[in-house]
Design an enzyme around this catalytic site. Structure first.
Site, mmCIF file in Angstrom:
data_model
loop_
_atom_site.group_PDB
_atom_site.id
_atom_site.type_symbol
_atom_site.label_atom_id
_atom_site.label_comp_id
_atom_site.label_asym_id
_atom_site.label_seq_id
_atom_site.Cartn_x
_atom_site.Cartn_y
_atom_site.Cartn_z
ATOM 1 N N LYS A 98 0.822 -1.212 0.000
ATOM 2 C CA LYS A 98 0.000 0.000 0.000
ATOM 3 C C LYS A 98 0.855 1.261 0.000
ATOM 4 O O LYS A 98 0.402 2.323 -0.428
ATOM 5 C CB LYS A 98 -0.930 -0.007 1.216
ATOM 6 C CG LYS A 98 -2.069 -1.000 1.110
ATOM 7 C CD LYS A 98 -3.073 -0.799 2.236
ATOM 8 C CE LYS A 98 -4.273 -1.716 2.063
ATOM 9 N NZ LYS A 98 -5.290 -1.523 3.133
ATOM 10 N N GLU A 99 2.076 1.131 0.520
ATOM 11 C CA GLU A 99 3.011 2.256 0.557
ATOM 12 C C GLU A 99 4.303 1.789 -0.118
ATOM 13 O O GLU A 99 5.201 1.270 0.538
ATOM 14 C CB GLU A 99 3.266 2.682 2.001
ATOM 15 C CG GLU A 99 2.008 3.159 2.694
ATOM 16 C CD GLU A 99 2.181 3.371 4.195
ATOM 17 O OE1 GLU A 99 1.433 4.181 4.772
ATOM 18 O OE2 GLU A 99 3.060 2.727 4.799
ATOM 19 N N ASP A 128 6.813 -0.679 10.081
ATOM 20 C CA ASP A 128 5.932 -1.439 10.962
ATOM 21 C C ASP A 128 5.375 -2.676 10.272
ATOM 22 O O ASP A 128 4.660 -3.450 10.898
ATOM 23 C CB ASP A 128 4.785 -0.551 11.464
ATOM 24 C CG ASP A 128 4.742 -0.482 12.978
ATOM 25 O OD1 ASP A 128 5.779 -0.738 13.609
ATOM 26 O OD2 ASP A 128 3.673 -0.177 13.520
ATOM 27 N N LYS A 263 0.346 3.642 14.804
ATOM 28 C CA LYS A 263 1.419 4.576 14.437
ATOM 29 C C LYS A 263 2.025 5.260 15.649
ATOM 30 O O LYS A 263 3.235 5.544 15.668
ATOM 31 C CB LYS A 263 0.872 5.631 13.454
ATOM 32 C CG LYS A 263 1.950 6.556 12.894
ATOM 33 C CD LYS A 263 1.354 7.528 11.900
ATOM 34 C CE LYS A 263 2.417 8.506 11.394
ATOM 35 N NZ LYS A 263 1.853 9.488 10.424
ATOM 36 N N ASP A 287 5.079 11.880 6.894
ATOM 37 C CA ASP A 287 4.406 10.727 6.322
ATOM 38 C C ASP A 287 5.288 10.152 5.224
ATOM 39 O O ASP A 287 6.109 10.881 4.620
ATOM 40 C CB ASP A 287 3.047 11.122 5.735
ATOM 41 C CG ASP A 287 1.973 11.238 6.807
ATOM 42 O OD1 ASP A 287 2.224 10.792 7.948
ATOM 43 O OD2 ASP A 287 0.889 11.776 6.512
ATOM 44 N N ASP A 426 -2.139 11.931 15.967
ATOM 45 C CA ASP A 426 -1.601 13.275 15.775
ATOM 46 C C ASP A 426 -2.507 14.318 16.444
ATOM 47 O O ASP A 426 -2.041 15.147 17.229
ATOM 48 C CB ASP A 426 -1.414 13.576 14.278
ATOM 49 C CG ASP A 426 -2.619 13.181 13.434
ATOM 50 O OD1 ASP A 426 -3.655 12.755 13.991
ATOM 51 O OD2 ASP A 426 -2.533 13.294 12.194
#
Length: 633
Positions: A98-99, A128, A263, A287, A426
């Site tokens: 996904k990333e 992670d 996160k 990010d 956040d």
């Protein structure tokens, strides 16, 4: 007289906003009075009461918006470049599919290429997902950095993410050679991605082969801590002989029986590991898709941190999240200009902008304690004297990255570090630290300091919204409810601002009511709203038109286009009856024990043409090194 590092002014629209508040609030009271004195639907009254309440909360952002300017050119009069505070950059990723690792590596390379003393800059990457694919991409990126960093310095490159720079076109000469090298890197990583593992034939170094052999026993949620020093300033140099910044890969230890806190847990692991290795007083969180677009961004943040009269209680300097929409009209409204620019300007005039997860320069000490009355001493942040790759340093770092570290240390996530308890860590972290007395600053230069990419599909946009709404509900219905707790600890207006976001998911209530009542009224032959000949009609018209006119003016003021504003209105309705509704149901189910909140990643994968990888089977690290040496000559 000390040189001026920054200045600010209250936004000129503040006076108009207050006048509009007076007229609009009187009109709202008339509307509610009309509802109570004439036969009307109770549900319509409920919807209007809720809309009026949300409008009242939003006035916190409009009461005292602030604009700021920085003068980084004056920093040389305050301190020498070799005396600038050290900076640790935190980048988090969690899923290579996904990333994409190449995109994450480009983000890290853009941070490595800051115009900042290399011996005072460190980039930490938290994986992670515990993926060997991500680690392989960073081994390749470390090799590429030896040429990329001097290329950026010598050519004055502003877009220091290689992926963004080469997509902008216009590459020739040396730039074309660099592009060939980067495409080779991408193809090697993509080849490993297609296979789903790192083929040892792609790895030329014996040390790297030994590292990747151990990954066959790892799973995403069950593996030991992995810490790999990829670049070390004290011993690694680029092709011009200039020292390289530090770059460290970290995958914290995971165990199925231990909570990982999403996160926030990854960031706290980075906080502890970096403390044992470099312990920089400043931390930048990014990010994985938010690349640097201005190599001088750290100097802009320092304009506030180096102001001795301003910085003792300064928590962080927040740059806006700037996104590239998927098309001209940003059909999925992924830029969030209202949230990340207008909202932050409004909060900046109160206690300071909220932390939005990326583009944030932190004071490390703010994550450990309450605001001091004096500046910290220089001895507070001691830099590691021995090599980062030494056995002693790595032993302490592995201990800090273990899942057992927080056992018995309940202060982590509640009083120390990034806060646990919400999927929007956040928002929650910024809110809790503001309640402790810290303040923050919004830095919004003309050239965006960081650029990211908006959700690529409607499903991704709605999924992202649902996760945010659930996380905000977790704060709204906790003991730290912004309206009750925040209004006492910060200020009434700041409490309103935080409550506005905390109650964001409740938009589904008035939208569903307004979506259903007109059809029901038509079916039963009843009238909900006054006719055009009725004097009350003009009250409705004023409330409707003034709301939308003010909204449009604010949106265009921060660079939005009318077509994008219309996309935002459309997506507000879509999210209000989809993401908001399902988030509300999901939160209710979690409260009665029927489900548990989940952190769903937003996909950063780009659609692209199918590429042949046959030629990559013969590529090796030796060939890449040959390309490096050719470019050096």
């Amino acid at each position: 007289m000390a040189p001026l590092l920054h200045t600010h002014q209250i936004h000129p629209r503040a006076t108009l906003n207050r006048l509009h508040f007076l007229l609009y609030s009187l009109s709202l009271l008339l509307l509610l009075h009309h509802h109570t004195t004439t036969p009307s639907s109770f549900l319509l009254l409920l919807a209007d009461v809720f809309l009026g309440f949300m409008w009242l909360l939003s006035q916190g952002y409009r009461w005292r918006p602030v604009r700021r300017w920085e003068f980084p050119e004056h920093l040389s009069k305050v301190t020498d470049s070799k005396d600038l505070p050290a900076l640790d950059v935190f980048i988090c990723t969690a899923d290579p599919y996904k990333e994409p690792p190449v995109g994450v590596a480009s983000t890290a390379l853009s941070a490595l290429a800051f115009d900042y003393p290399s011996d005072r800059l460190s980039v930490y990457v938290s994986d992670d997902g515990g993926s060997d694919l991500t680690l392989f991409a960073f081994f390749e990126a470390a090799k590429f950095a030896r040429c990329w960093l001097p290329f950026c310095r010598q050519n004055g490159v502003m877009e220091r993410s290689p992926e963004a720079y080469f997509q902008s076109g216009g590459c020739d000469g040396e730039a074309e050679e660099m592009k060939v090298m980067f495409e080779s890197l991408k193809e090697r990583v993509d080849c490993a991605m297609e296979k789903g593992y790192v083929d040892l034939n792609l790895v030329n170094s014996p040390e790297e082969k030994e590292i990747f052999k151990t990954w066959k026993n790892f799973t995403r949620n069950d593996h030991p801590s992995v810490i790999q020093v990829l670049l070390e300033s004290k011993k690694d140099k680029d092709i011009t002989g200039h020292p390289l910044p530090n770059m460290i890969y970290i995958s914290r230890e995971k165990c199925p029986a231990s909570p990982h806190n999403f996160k926030a847990g990854a960031l706290n692991a980075l906080l502890r590991v970096s403390e044992t290795m470099t312990n920089a007083p400043l931390i930048l969180t990014l990010d994985c898709d938010m690349c640097s677009n201005d190599p001088n961004a750290p100097q802009r943040a320092l304009c506030y941190f180096l102001d001795k009269d301003f910085s003792p209680n300064l928590f962080f300097v927040q740059f806006p999240q700037r996104y590239i929409g998927i098309n001209k009209n940003d059909i999925y409204s992924g830029e969030f200009r209202r949230v990340f620019i207008l909202g932050e300007q409004g909060l900046d005039g109160l206690q300071g902008p909220n932390y939005v997860g990326t583009g944030s320069f932190f004071s490390r000490r703010s994550l450990y304690s309450s605001p001091p009355v004096t500046m910290p001493s220089s001895d507070e942040f001691k830099v590691q004297s021995c090599l980062l790759s030494s056995e002693l340093v790595l032993l302490k770092a592995h201990e800090a990255a273990s899942f057992e570290y927080e056992h018995g240390r309940k202060e982590w996530g509640s009083q120390i570090g990034f806060r646990y308890g919400s999927l929007v860590e956040d928002y929650y972290t910024g809110y809790k630290l503001h309640c402790q007395g810290w303040r923050s600053v919004f830095c919004n230069p003309d050239r965006p300091a960081f650029l990211g990419e908006a959700p690529k599909s409607l499903v991704d946009a709605l999924s992202q919204g649902k996760r945010w709404f659930v996380g905000l509900y977790q704060v709204c219905f906790s003991r730290y409810c912004p309206l009750l707790y925040g209004s006492r600890k910060i200020s009434l207006l700041a409490g309103f601002c935080y409550m506005y976001y905390a109650a964001w998911g409740c938009w589904c209530i008035p939208l569903i009511i307004y979506g259903l009542l007109p059809q029901l009224a038509l079916f039963y032959g009843k009238s909900l709203f006054p006719k055009a000949s009725d004097p009350w009609f003009f009250l409705y018209a004023y409330l409707f038109l003034s709301t939308y006119v003010q909204d449009l003016i604010e949106f265009m003021e921060v660079g939005g286009l009318i077509q994008r504003w219309w996309s935002e209105q459309r997506m507000w309705l879509i999210k209000g009856i989809t993401s908001s509704t399902f988030a509300t149901l999901d939160f209710i189910l979690s409260q009665i024990g029927c489900s548990a909140p989940r952190f769903n990643l937003t996909s950063k994968v780009r659609k692209k043409k199918k590429t042949s990888y046959m030629k990559m089977a013969s590529l090796s690290s030796a060939q890449l090194h040959h390309s490096l040496s050719q470019w050096e000559r």
